[in-house]
Design an enzyme around this catalytic site. Structure first.
Site, mmCIF file in Angstrom:
data_model
loop_
_atom_site.group_PDB
_atom_site.id
_atom_site.type_symbol
_atom_site.label_atom_id
_atom_site.label_comp_id
_atom_site.label_asym_id
_atom_site.label_seq_id
_atom_site.Cartn_x
_atom_site.Cartn_y
_atom_site.Cartn_z
ATOM 1 N N TRP A 180 5.219 4.495 6.902
ATOM 2 C CA TRP A 180 6.249 3.881 6.072
ATOM 3 C C TRP A 180 7.009 4.995 5.337
ATOM 4 O O TRP A 180 6.385 5.830 4.685
ATOM 5 C CB TRP A 180 5.674 2.916 5.028
ATOM 6 N N GLU A 221 6.449 0.690 9.791
ATOM 7 C CA GLU A 221 6.595 -0.412 8.840
ATOM 8 C C GLU A 221 8.033 -0.534 8.337
ATOM 9 O O GLU A 221 8.588 0.398 7.780
ATOM 10 C CB GLU A 221 5.665 -0.187 7.642
ATOM 11 N N LYS A 223 11.210 -2.407 6.079
ATOM 12 C CA LYS A 223 11.372 -2.911 4.714
ATOM 13 C C LYS A 223 12.815 -3.324 4.488
ATOM 14 O O LYS A 223 13.729 -2.761 5.081
ATOM 15 C CB LYS A 223 10.964 -1.813 3.727
ATOM 16 N N ASP A 254 5.010 -6.313 6.543
ATOM 17 C CA ASP A 254 4.504 -6.431 5.168
ATOM 18 C C ASP A 254 5.100 -7.707 4.575
ATOM 19 O O ASP A 254 6.314 -7.921 4.647
ATOM 20 C CB ASP A 254 4.929 -5.182 4.377
ATOM 21 N N HIS A 257 8.250 -7.480 2.448
ATOM 22 C CA HIS A 257 9.377 -6.679 2.925
ATOM 23 C C HIS A 257 10.491 -7.476 3.596
ATOM 24 O O HIS A 257 11.212 -6.944 4.428
ATOM 25 C CB HIS A 257 8.868 -5.591 3.878
ATOM 26 N N HIS A 281 0.559 -6.033 6.596
ATOM 27 C CA HIS A 281 0.292 -5.658 5.214
ATOM 28 C C HIS A 281 0.343 -6.949 4.417
ATOM 29 O O HIS A 281 1.410 -7.495 4.149
ATOM 30 C CB HIS A 281 1.330 -4.657 4.697
ATOM 31 N N ASP A 289 9.476 -6.966 -3.885
ATOM 32 C CA ASP A 289 8.250 -6.463 -3.251
ATOM 33 C C ASP A 289 7.279 -5.982 -4.332
ATOM 34 O O ASP A 289 6.978 -4.799 -4.426
ATOM 35 C CB ASP A 289 8.640 -5.320 -2.298
ATOM 36 N N ASP A 291 4.123 -6.516 -4.914
ATOM 37 C CA ASP A 291 2.747 -6.174 -4.540
ATOM 38 C C ASP A 291 1.698 -6.775 -5.466
ATOM 39 O O ASP A 291 0.785 -6.092 -5.907
ATOM 40 C CB ASP A 291 2.593 -4.654 -4.423
ATOM 41 N N ASP A 321 -2.036 -4.811 1.150
ATOM 42 C CA ASP A 321 -1.141 -3.880 0.465
ATOM 43 C C ASP A 321 -0.647 -4.508 -0.828
ATOM 44 O O ASP A 321 0.380 -5.174 -0.851
ATOM 45 C CB ASP A 321 0.042 -3.507 1.382
HETATM 46 C C1 RNT Z 1 5.888 0.201 0.535
HETATM 47 C C2 RNT Z 1 5.056 -0.150 1.697
HETATM 48 C C3 RNT Z 1 3.888 0.761 1.961
HETATM 49 C C4 RNT Z 1 3.148 1.197 0.720
HETATM 50 C C5 RNT Z 1 1.841 1.915 0.994
HETATM 51 C C6 RNT Z 1 1.316 2.599 -0.210
HETATM 52 O O1 RNT Z 1 6.800 -0.751 0.209
HETATM 53 O O2 RNT Z 1 4.617 -1.460 1.598
HETATM 54 O O3 RNT Z 1 3.046 0.172 2.888
HETATM 55 O O4 RNT Z 1 2.874 0.111 -0.126
HETATM 56 O O5 RNT Z 1 1.979 2.743 2.058
HETATM 57 ZN ZN ZN Z 2 3.230 -2.157 3.061
#
Ligand code: RNT
Ligand code: ZN
Length: 413
Positions: A180, A221, A223, A254, A257, A281, A289, A291, A321
């Site tokens: 990523w 990955e 986003k 993810d 994302h 993720h 995003d 998390d 994640d």
């Molecule tokens: C960031 C991505 C990525 C990170 C990690 C730490 O938006 O989701 O995967 O969260 O690599």
């Molecule tokens: Zn991620």
């Protein structure tokens, strides 16, 4: 008759075998992300926050400050999670007295993690760290206009593949290496094409060395946007979807994302037709995003149901994640992993064949009735049973188990 015996009979009445569901769920490894344990700080000998548009917020006491503390926290967390799992390590979590820059890391800087993983019976996954570094201050890495900076990050990515492949060999299980990059533009760019071409060329260089799939699985990955890169993310979904299909890498989806109304559960079957391997993720975005720790909510249940109903588990790696620093970090892991497992267990406990038959017969009434009535089945009794067999606490017992460790960790200062 115990609560479980009665639940088992109730599921059997629906044609569902609870023992098979328990076994199927326990066979799914979850890759636990190391970065929830220290707010995405890493162990390079300098301080700094995540950067790249990602951020842990909160100041809960007890953050792991060393690899030993992080491993102790992980051992505690794994100890409250049923089944055998994996650890997802980021490259800036190296464990060494040396101070190699990102383009100089070697396997030996991570060897203590591998020894520990062997000891614990864990698989390892790995990630290059393309953020929290002076060469990523512009939120540009593999797509940077400066060739020197691109080359620096290409070297980092290459070394991570070598290190990951060795981890895979040592542990006898392929290491998923997820790439990523934060690359993007805060304001409206005029040459998106140049940036995307540079990213593609750099990725090709990172993946140039052929390494056996038995040792590693390369993933990329996508986003939608990040803080500081609102106008354009170079590695968008379309970019990586195309890249992964053309180059044969895995695609990482993810849950944070995409546009908030998009469903990653819906995407799975669509991308699976074109991809050999998918990486997830599992995360919970709130407005962006953000998390957050994953809840046992509709998004997670839908995701698990798709994985099970579309038979995608054999080609999907599940990683978590999220990073919340306002609560106990070990509790965050335990709750998040257990929720992923509960969602999978529920999916295995659904009357899949009957639901699919109703849909194929266009009997949408039956599909609706079965879907809604199945929600009243005693899933919790099955979860409690599998936890009891592993001597793991549930309900209020989990609260005291988690609090006890947290009060020790809080004394770290
Ligand atoms: C960031 C991505 C990525 C990170 C990690 C730490 O938006 O989701 O995967 O969260 O690599
Ligand atoms: Zn991620």
């Amino acid at each position: 008759m115990t609560r479980y015996d009665s639940a088992r009979a109730q599921f059997a009445d629906w044609g569902i075998d609870t023992e098979a569901a328990i076994a199927a769920m326990l066979a799914v490894p979850i890759s636990v992300h190391c970065w929830q344990g220290d707010d995405v700080g890493g162990f390079e000998k300098k301080s700094g926050s995540a950067g790249g548009g990602i951020q842990a917020t909160g100041n809960h006491p007890g953050r792991a400050r060393t690899p030993d503390e992080l491993r102790a926290d992980l051992e505690f967390a794994y100890g409250l999670i049923p089944g055998k799992h994996r650890l997802n390590l980021h490259a800036f979590y190296l464990d060494t007295d040396e101070t190699p820059d990102r383009d100089a890391i070697e396997y030996r800087h991570f060897a203590p993690w591998v020894d520990w993983a062997k000891d614990q019976g864990l698989g390892l996954d790995f990630n290059p760290t393309f953020f929290a570094h002076r060469n990523a201050d512009d939120n540009l890495t593999l797509s940077h206009p400066d060739k020197g900076i691109r080359d620096f990050w290409i070297e980092h990515g290459r070394r991570c593949r070598e290190i990951g492949a060795r981890m895979g060999t040592e542990l006898g299980s392929p290491c998923v290496i997820n790439n990523w990059v934060p690359d993007g533009s805060k304001d409206i760019p005029v040459d998106r094409m140049a940036a995307r071409r540079r990213l593609e060329t750099s990725l090709d260089a990172v993946f140039a060395a052929p390494l056996p799939k038995a040792q590693l699985i390369d993933a990329v990955e996508s986003k939608l946007f990040g803080i500081g890169v609102e106008a354009m993310t170079v590695g968008s979904h379309e970019f990586y979807m195309g890249y992964a299909i053309r180059k044969g890498t895995a695609l990482c989806l993810d849950m944070g994302h995409f546009h908030p109304t998009e469903s990653v559960a819906d995407k799975l079957s669509a991308v699976a037709l074109s991809l050999e391997h998918i990486l997830l993720h599992v995360s919970r975005p709130m407005r962006w995003d953000s998390d957050h720790v994953v809840l046992l909510n509709d998004d997670l249940l839908a995701l698990a149901q798709e994985l099970v109903f579309a038979d995608l588990l054999p080609k999907t790696s599940i990683g978590l994640d999220f990073f919340d620093a306002t609560i106990s970090r070990t509790a965050a892991w335990v709750i998040g992993v257990r929720n992923m497992q509960k969602a999978l267990l529920r999916a295995f406990l659904l009357p899949q064949a009957r639901l699919k038959a109703a849909e194929a017969a266009l009997d949408h009434t039956a599909r609706l009735i079965l879907t809604e009535e199945a929600k009243d089945l005693p899933f919790a009794a099955v979860w409690d049973e599998l936890c009891a067999r592993a001597d793991l606490p549930v309900g209020q017992g989990l609260l005291s188990a988690l609090e006890g460790y947290q009060s020790k960790a809080a004394a770290r200062g």
